[in-house]
Design an enzyme around this catalytic site. Structure first.
Site, PDB file in Angstrom:
ATOM      1  N   HIS A  11       0.854  -1.188   0.000  1.00 42.46           N
ATOM      2  CA  HIS A  11       0.000   0.000   0.000  1.00 42.46           C
ATOM      3  C   HIS A  11       0.888   1.235   0.000  1.00 42.46           C
ATOM      4  O   HIS A  11       1.734   1.392   0.869  1.00 42.46           O
ATOM      5  CB  HIS A  11      -0.915   0.024   1.237  1.00 42.46           C
ATOM      6  CG  HIS A  11      -2.151  -0.806   1.089  1.00 42.46           C
ATOM      7  ND1 HIS A  11      -3.307  -0.546   1.765  1.00 42.46           N
ATOM      8  CD2 HIS A  11      -2.395  -1.897   0.333  1.00 42.46           C
ATOM      9  CE1 HIS A  11      -4.240  -1.422   1.430  1.00 42.46           C
ATOM     10  NE2 HIS A  11      -3.698  -2.267   0.566  1.00 42.46           N
ATOM     11  N   TYR A  54      -9.294   5.617   7.463  1.00 43.08           N
ATOM     12  CA  TYR A  54      -9.454   5.955   8.885  1.00 43.08           C
ATOM     13  C   TYR A  54     -10.446   7.109   8.952  1.00 43.08           C
ATOM     14  O   TYR A  54     -10.187   8.182   8.395  1.00 43.08           O
ATOM     15  CB  TYR A  54      -8.129   6.405   9.491  1.00 43.08           C
ATOM     16  CG  TYR A  54      -7.085   5.318   9.641  1.00 43.08           C
ATOM     17  CD1 TYR A  54      -6.256   4.959   8.583  1.00 43.08           C
ATOM     18  CD2 TYR A  54      -6.923   4.655  10.849  1.00 43.08           C
ATOM     19  CE1 TYR A  54      -5.287   3.965   8.730  1.00 43.08           C
ATOM     20  CE2 TYR A  54      -5.952   3.666  11.006  1.00 43.08           C
ATOM     21  CZ  TYR A  54      -5.161   3.331   9.943  1.00 43.08           C
ATOM     22  OH  TYR A  54      -4.198   2.343  10.082  1.00 43.08           O
ATOM     23  N   LYS A  68       0.630  -0.431  15.131  1.00 42.99           N
ATOM     24  CA  LYS A  68       2.018  -0.518  15.584  1.00 42.99           C
ATOM     25  C   LYS A  68       2.311  -1.647  16.558  1.00 42.99           C
ATOM     26  O   LYS A  68       3.464  -1.837  16.961  1.00 42.99           O
ATOM     27  CB  LYS A  68       2.416   0.820  16.247  1.00 42.99           C
ATOM     28  CG  LYS A  68       2.447   1.992  15.272  1.00 42.99           C
ATOM     29  CD  LYS A  68       3.447   1.744  14.176  1.00 42.99           C
ATOM     30  CE  LYS A  68       3.362   2.780  13.070  1.00 42.99           C
ATOM     31  NZ  LYS A  68       3.961   2.303  11.826  1.00 42.99           N
ATOM     32  N   TYR A  90       3.891   6.311   9.988  1.00 43.30           N
ATOM     33  CA  TYR A  90       2.992   5.192   9.670  1.00 43.30           C
ATOM     34  C   TYR A  90       3.751   4.051   8.987  1.00 43.30           C
ATOM     35  O   TYR A  90       3.560   2.870   9.324  1.00 43.30           O
ATOM     36  CB  TYR A  90       1.843   5.666   8.764  1.00 43.30           C
ATOM     37  CG  TYR A  90       0.717   4.663   8.651  1.00 43.30           C
ATOM     38  CD1 TYR A  90       0.768   3.633   7.699  1.00 43.30           C
ATOM     39  CD2 TYR A  90      -0.389   4.702   9.492  1.00 43.30           C
ATOM     40  CE1 TYR A  90      -0.243   2.693   7.600  1.00 43.30           C
ATOM     41  CE2 TYR A  90      -1.410   3.766   9.404  1.00 43.30           C
ATOM     42  CZ  TYR A  90      -1.325   2.762   8.456  1.00 43.30           C
ATOM     43  OH  TYR A  90      -2.329   1.822   8.372  1.00 43.30           O
ATOM     44  N   PRO A 107      -4.582   0.422  18.688  1.00 48.11           N
ATOM     45  CA  PRO A 107      -4.325  -0.123  17.344  1.00 48.11           C
ATOM     46  C   PRO A 107      -4.418   0.905  16.217  1.00 48.11           C
ATOM     47  O   PRO A 107      -4.137   0.591  15.071  1.00 48.11           O
ATOM     48  CB  PRO A 107      -5.418  -1.183  17.193  1.00 48.11           C
ATOM     49  CG  PRO A 107      -6.490  -0.763  18.130  1.00 48.11           C
ATOM     50  CD  PRO A 107      -5.819  -0.087  19.269  1.00 48.11           C
TER      51      PRO A 107
HETATM   52  C1  PHB Z   1      -6.431  -4.317  10.685  1.00 48.85           C
HETATM   53  O1  PHB Z   1      -6.454  -4.562   9.460  1.00 48.85           O
HETATM   54  O2  PHB Z   1      -6.842  -5.122  11.551  1.00 48.85           O
HETATM   55  C2  PHB Z   1      -5.901  -2.970  11.129  1.00 48.85           C
HETATM   56  C3  PHB Z   1      -5.315  -2.141  10.192  1.00 48.85           C
HETATM   57  C4  PHB Z   1      -4.814  -0.903  10.600  1.00 48.85           C
HETATM   58  C5  PHB Z   1      -4.936  -0.518  11.923  1.00 48.85           C
HETATM   59  C6  PHB Z   1      -5.523  -1.360  12.870  1.00 48.85           C
HETATM   60  C7  PHB Z   1      -6.016  -2.598  12.471  1.00 48.85           C
HETATM   61  O3  PHB Z   1      -4.476   0.708  12.307  1.00 48.85           O
END
Ligand code: PHB
Ligand code: APR
Length: 389
Positions: free
Chosen positions: A72, A200, A296, A384, A292
């Site tokens: 990505h 997000y 990280k 990130y 989450p």
């Molecule tokens: C996930 O795909 O479970 C996931 C992806 C990004 C995040 C948290 C969880 O920041």
């Protein structure tokens, strides 16, 4: 029984450390409380930093992640109907790789099988002994019998609820903790992802995240009450709420389906200092927890493992103590940077019960500034995709 490095915990940190040390001819035994099937059944995050991929490659187990993982080059942050794409390629020329932690764990177990690494499942009553000596050991119960594993070093990779951190005398350790006033309700569904990158979302109804495992397996989250329960959420209720929290064009494109996993996770920031006591070295969730939001958790377990792997290899190669002496300070320096980023992303994107009107305006101003400022986007991108080890 004797080994060189006793590893408590057969999750990602413990298994990765065991495989890296095995590559250097260093003998390990992994002691895991749960069954292999239980460990492999865990649904966790799915975004790998380049550093994690490089470590898997060092251990000789990156092939599947490289073949099946999805690179990505960016991610989307939305606020209301607006959105901003953070372009990793433009800012830091480094992608992340979408590849589930479950797949990482499978690859690690396959490697342990191939290398004949000892992973003992179903242990209980694990106790650490003589950490401040040169002959530490671990006792445990297995199938009704007591066992002692003598070793040179103990790696505490047993997660937040493990026993290793507690083995550091209370007056020798310092805890830093923040519990967030909400949780994440997560759903896994055999549906195509709503977008080709992660979204997000900060909405007036709360946070949402649109993620994926592959092109036919999607992972979605919505912020929920701290005391919420999955039984309060039918699939239909979840999908309706998710649609309300993401921009209209994505809500319209959302493909829904039956949940194949549904769970609620609490959010906390947590750090234990130091990450070493005598011959005990803590790695991963045993030492620190992040919300989450920044993806990280696994990636910071990986950087701990990197530092400890290097330090132990030096010690076994020529008795050098420097890496071991430096481990806690070196690992914590990166941990605190990751804690800051994860706290910042969480503060930026969630609605807090006690938020004032001013707080809300500050959140909106922060998002607007991010959308308008390439330099701010570059800082987010750098954190990130993964800070250097
Ligand atoms: C996930 O795909 O479970 C996931 C992806 C990004 C995040 C948290 C969880 O920041
Ligand atoms: N004895 C033996 N094993 C134990 C004990 C114990 N007393 N306590 C816990 N364990 C095992 C758990 O069953 C688990 O398999 O230790 C392992 C710890 O693994 P994780 O909790 O996954 O932690 P870590 O390996 O540091 O990986 C961190 O995993 O859980 C995610 O969100 C977390 O992404 C992060 C990553």
């Amino acid at each position: 029984m004797k080994t060189q490095v006793a590893i408590i915990g057969g999750g990602p940190a413990g298994l990765l450390l065991s495989q890296l040390l095995c590559k250097a001819g260093i003998d390990t035994v992994v002691l895991e409380r749960q069954s292999r099937a239980h460990v492999l059944s865990r649904i966790r995050a799915g975004v790998l930093e380049r550093g994690m991929l490089d470590l898997l490659a060092q251990a000789g187990i990156a092939d599947r992640a490289r073949a099946e993982g999805i690179p990505h080059d960016g991610t989307v942050l939305s606020y209301g109907a607006q959105e901003v794409r953070i372009d990793f390629k433009a800012h830091v020329d480094t992608p992340v790789t979408v590849y589930g932690q479950t797949e990482v764990t499978k690859d690690l177990y396959d490697s342990a099988d191939a290398n004949g690494t000892q992973v003992i499942h179903g242990v209980s009553d694990v106790v650490l002994h003589d950490l401040d000596s040169n002959t530490p050991s671990v006792t445990y119960q297995l199938d009704g019998a007591s066992h002692r594993l003598t070793c040179d070093f103990i790696a505490g990779c047993d997660g937040f609820h493990g026993v290793s951190r507690q083995a550091i005398p209370a007056d020798k350790r310092r805890i830093f903790e923040k519990v967030y006033p909400f949780g994440w309700l997560g759903v896994l569904s055999r549906t195509p992802p709503v977008h080709d990158e992660l979204i997000y979302a900060n909405s007036e109804r709360g946070f949402a995240l649109c993620s994926m495992r592959n092109t036919s397996l999607s992972r979605y989250y919505i912020q929920c009450r701290q005391d919420d329960h999955v039984d309060n959420w039918s699939d239909a209720a979840f999908w309706d709420e998710l649609r309300r929290r993401i921009p209209p064009q994505h809500a319209e494109a959302l493909v829904t389906g039956p949940s194949i996993e549904k769970s609620i996770a609490p959010l906390r920031s947590f750090v234990c200092e130091p990450m070493r006591y005598g011959r005990l070295f803590l790695c991963g969730d045993a030492a620190h927890i992040v919300p989450p939001t920044g993806a990280k958790g696994l990636n910071t377990a990986a950087s701990d493992v990197h530092y400890l792997n290097q330090a132990l290899r030096s010690w076994y190669a020529d008795g050098a103590e420097a890496g071991l002496e430096r481990y806690s300070e070196q690992a914590l320096a990166r941990v605190w940077k990751v804690e800051r980023f994860s706290w910042w992303m969480t503060s930026l994107l969630h609605r807090f019960p006690d938020q004032s009107e001013f707080d809300l305006r500050m959140q909106q101003a922060e998002l607007a500034a991010l959308a308008a400022t390439p330099e701010a986007q570059a800082v987010l991108a750098r954190n990130y995709v993964g800070l250097p080890y």
